[in-house]
Design a protein around this motif. Structure first.
Motif, PDB file in Angstrom:
ATOM      1  N   LEU A 164       1.337   0.131  -0.693  1.00  0.00           N
ATOM      2  CA  LEU A 164       1.319   0.250  -2.149  1.00  0.00           C
ATOM      3  C   LEU A 164      -0.034  -0.161  -2.719  1.00  0.00           C
ATOM      4  CD1 LEU A 164       4.840  -1.212  -3.023  1.00  0.00           C
ATOM      5  CD2 LEU A 164       4.076   1.143  -3.411  1.00  0.00           C
ATOM      6  N   PRO A 165      -0.441   0.439  -3.832  1.00  0.00           N
ATOM      7  CA  PRO A 165      -1.714   0.033  -4.454  1.00  0.00           C
ATOM      8  C   PRO A 165      -1.676  -1.438  -4.855  1.00  0.00           C
ATOM      9  CG  PRO A 165      -0.912   2.092  -5.383  1.00  0.00           C
ATOM     10  CD  PRO A 165       0.199   1.555  -4.542  1.00  0.00           C
ATOM     11  N   THR A 166      -2.599  -2.198  -4.337  1.00  0.00           N
ATOM     12  CA  THR A 166      -2.697  -3.618  -4.656  1.00  0.00           C
ATOM     13  C   THR A 166      -4.139  -3.948  -5.017  1.00  0.00           C
ATOM     14  OG1 THR A 166      -3.031  -4.141  -2.308  1.00  0.00           O
ATOM     15  CG2 THR A 166      -0.793  -4.307  -3.147  1.00  0.00           C
ATOM     16  N   PHE A 167      -4.303  -4.838  -6.010  1.00  0.00           N
ATOM     17  CA  PHE A 167      -5.655  -5.196  -6.429  1.00  0.00           C
ATOM     18  C   PHE A 167      -5.844  -6.702  -6.382  1.00  0.00           C
ATOM     19  CE2 PHE A 167      -3.007  -4.932 -10.228  1.00  0.00           C
ATOM     20  CZ  PHE A 167      -3.302  -6.113 -10.906  1.00  0.00           C
ATOM     21  N   ASP A 168      -7.083  -7.098  -6.243  1.00  0.00           N
ATOM     22  CA  ASP A 168      -7.472  -8.505  -6.201  1.00  0.00           C
ATOM     23  C   ASP A 168      -8.661  -8.679  -7.138  1.00  0.00           C
ATOM     24  OD1 ASP A 168      -8.301 -11.085  -5.672  1.00  0.00           O
ATOM     25  OD2 ASP A 168      -7.996 -10.928  -3.499  1.00  0.00           O
ATOM     26  N   ASN A 169      -8.407  -9.238  -8.323  1.00  0.00           N
ATOM     27  CA  ASN A 169      -9.485  -9.428  -9.303  1.00  0.00           C
ATOM     28  C   ASN A 169     -10.462 -10.524  -8.899  1.00  0.00           C
ATOM     29  OD1 ASN A 169      -8.837  -7.401 -11.203  1.00  0.00           O
ATOM     30  ND2 ASN A 169      -7.215  -8.669 -12.074  1.00  0.00           N
ATOM     31  N   ASN A 170     -10.081 -11.331  -7.928  1.00  0.00           N
ATOM     32  CA  ASN A 170     -11.013 -12.351  -7.425  1.00  0.00           C
ATOM     33  C   ASN A 170     -12.055 -11.739  -6.488  1.00  0.00           C
ATOM     34  OD1 ASN A 170      -9.766 -14.554  -8.755  1.00  0.00           O
ATOM     35  ND2 ASN A 170      -8.183 -14.624  -7.162  1.00  0.00           N
ATOM     36  N   LYS A 171     -11.712 -10.599  -5.882  1.00  0.00           N
ATOM     37  CA  LYS A 171     -12.641  -9.910  -4.988  1.00  0.00           C
ATOM     38  C   LYS A 171     -13.233  -8.656  -5.619  1.00  0.00           C
ATOM     39  CE  LYS A 171     -10.409 -11.327  -0.659  1.00  0.00           C
ATOM     40  NZ  LYS A 171      -9.741 -10.836   0.581  1.00  0.00           N
ATOM     41  N   GLY A 172     -12.525  -8.114  -6.622  1.00  0.00           N
ATOM     42  CA  GLY A 172     -12.966  -6.852  -7.219  1.00  0.00           C
ATOM     43  C   GLY A 172     -12.651  -5.673  -6.328  1.00  0.00           C
ATOM     44  N   GLU A 173     -11.403  -5.628  -5.827  1.00  0.00           N
ATOM     45  CA  GLU A 173     -11.002  -4.572  -4.902  1.00  0.00           C
ATOM     46  C   GLU A 173      -9.618  -4.031  -5.242  1.00  0.00           C
ATOM     47  OE1 GLU A 173     -13.329  -6.297  -0.919  1.00  0.00           O
ATOM     48  OE2 GLU A 173     -11.144  -5.987  -0.921  1.00  0.00           O
ATOM     49  N   LEU A 174      -9.438  -2.752  -5.010  1.00  0.00           N
ATOM     50  CA  LEU A 174      -8.142  -2.086  -5.134  1.00  0.00           C
ATOM     51  C   LEU A 174      -7.947  -1.218  -3.893  1.00  0.00           C
ATOM     52  CD1 LEU A 174      -5.598  -0.823  -6.449  1.00  0.00           C
ATOM     53  CD2 LEU A 174      -7.127   0.679  -7.722  1.00  0.00           C
ATOM     54  N   SER A 175      -6.875  -1.476  -3.134  1.00  0.00           N
ATOM     55  CA  SER A 175      -6.640  -0.754  -1.883  1.00  0.00           C
ATOM     56  C   SER A 175      -5.280  -0.073  -1.908  1.00  0.00           C
ATOM     57  CB  SER A 175      -6.713  -1.713  -0.687  1.00  0.00           C
ATOM     58  OG  SER A 175      -7.976  -2.343  -0.616  1.00  0.00           O
ATOM     59  N   PHE A 176      -5.174   1.019  -1.153  1.00  0.00           N
ATOM     60  CA  PHE A 176      -3.912   1.751  -1.067  1.00  0.00           C
ATOM     61  C   PHE A 176      -3.951   2.731   0.095  1.00  0.00           C
ATOM     62  CE2 PHE A 176      -6.745   4.371  -3.534  1.00  0.00           C
ATOM     63  CZ  PHE A 176      -6.488   5.654  -3.075  1.00  0.00           C
ATOM     64  N   VAL A 177      -2.762   3.165   0.513  1.00  0.00           N
ATOM     65  CA  VAL A 177      -2.586   4.276   1.442  1.00  0.00           C
ATOM     66  C   VAL A 177      -1.458   5.131   0.892  1.00  0.00           C
ATOM     67  CG1 VAL A 177      -2.069   5.022   3.789  1.00  0.00           C
ATOM     68  CG2 VAL A 177      -3.288   2.864   3.414  1.00  0.00           C
ATOM     69  N   GLY A 178      -1.778   6.369   0.526  1.00  0.00           N
ATOM     70  CA  GLY A 178      -0.787   7.255  -0.070  1.00  0.00           C
ATOM     71  C   GLY A 178      -0.628   8.533   0.718  1.00  0.00           C
ATOM     72  N   GLY A 179       0.603   9.075   0.696  1.00  0.00           N
ATOM     73  CA  GLY A 179       0.868  10.304   1.427  1.00  0.00           C
ATOM     74  C   GLY A 179       1.528  11.368   0.567  1.00  0.00           C
ATOM     75  N   ILE A 180       1.279  12.624   0.908  1.00  0.00           N
ATOM     76  CA  ILE A 180       1.853  13.781   0.214  1.00  0.00           C
ATOM     77  C   ILE A 180       2.627  14.587   1.249  1.00  0.00           C
ATOM     78  CG2 ILE A 180       1.353  15.716  -1.333  1.00  0.00           C
ATOM     79  CD1 ILE A 180      -1.535  14.462  -1.507  1.00  0.00           C
ATOM     80  N   PRO A 181       3.968  14.537   1.228  1.00  0.00           N
ATOM     81  CA  PRO A 181       4.768  15.181   2.277  1.00  0.00           C
ATOM     82  C   PRO A 181       4.449  16.658   2.506  1.00  0.00           C
ATOM     83  CG  PRO A 181       6.138  13.789   0.893  1.00  0.00           C
ATOM     84  CD  PRO A 181       4.788  13.832   0.248  1.00  0.00           C
ATOM     85  N   ASN A 182       4.286  17.437   1.441  1.00  0.00           N
ATOM     86  CA  ASN A 182       4.038  18.874   1.580  1.00  0.00           C
ATOM     87  C   ASN A 182       2.558  19.235   1.474  1.00  0.00           C
ATOM     88  OD1 ASN A 182       6.820  19.449   1.819  1.00  0.00           O
ATOM     89  ND2 ASN A 182       7.033  19.277  -0.399  1.00  0.00           N
TER      90      ASN A 182
END
Length: 231
Positions: free
Chosen positions: A107-125
């Motif tokens: 899931l998209p998660t962010f860390d304002n102490n590091k200045g980062e937003l990470s995620f892994v997303g998929g599109i089935p079709n």
């Protein structure tokens, strides 16, 4: 005569050499240019970028940005990290309701102490097209300055080919300038805030109660003052 013929022979060989050299240079050059342009077009076939309608951003304001993707070939997975200056911006919330991605291994998660937003997303079709929405990100301007929204070096996109083929995307960064909010705009924001609060039923009831309470207190004080004056 023999020497003269020798000189003529050397001159002929030099002419032939000058004709050969450009061919030796031209062939590798053509091959290199073809490979270069092939890589460029492959590189640019999938693009990830930021979109925002905000033109003027002040400190304390919200900056809503869409992370989007356009691709000439079907893709089904995007995995990466977005970087921002933690001293100038902070993420308030992330909205993935309208995302073209319905699977989220991470899931998209962010860390304002590091200045980062990470995620892994998929599109089935899979997805093939332009302006596909990945995420809506709401930032808040913390202080004045120029901030760049960037991508971590490891940012992966995978083709929807059943083989997990990695695609090298074009990562388009964006730059925004946060400026100090003028006093008149701060005053207008306060007025709008009170107008909004007054429209809420609960807020009106509380305000009326406080006014009534103050009136009762004033009446009590007035009655007591009259009694003291008579006494």
């Amino acid at each position: 005569i023999h020497t003269f013929k020798k000189i003529i022979g050397l001159t002929s060989e030099m002419k032939q050499d000058w004709r050969i050299i450009p061919r030796h240079i031209a062939l590798p050059t053509v091959i290199f240019m073809c490979l270069l342009f092939t890589n460029i077009f492959t590189f640019a076939s999938t693009k990830i970028y930021f979109v925002s309608n905000e033109k003027q951003i002040y400190t304390g304001d919200r900056l809503v940005i869409d992370l989007k993707i356009s691709s000439d070939e079907s893709i089904n997975v995007v995995n990466g990290t977005i970087l921002y200056d933690k001293n100038i911006l902070s993420i308030e919330k992330i909205n993935k309701d309208d995302s073209l991605m319905t699977l989220w291994p991470t899931l998209p998660t962010f860390d304002n102490n590091k200045g980062e937003l990470s995620f892994v997303g998929g599109i089935p079709n899979g997805f093939l097209g332009e302006n596909g929405k990945i995420l809506e990100i709401t930032f808040v301007g913390k202080k004045e300055g120029v901030v760049k929204l960037d991508f971590q070096d490891i940012f992966s996109v995978f083709a929807n080919d059943g083989l997990g083929t990695s695609i090298n995307p074009w990562l388009q960064t964006s730059t925004f300038t946060i400026t100090k909010k003028p006093i008149n705009l701060i005053f207008q924001d306060k007025i709008e805030f009170f107008k909004t609060e007054l429209k809420k039923p609960n807020s009106v009831a509380i305000i009326l109660f406080l006014v009534l309470f103050v009136c009762i207190i004033l009446v009590i004080i007035l009655i007591r003052s009259k009694r003291v004056a008579k006494g």
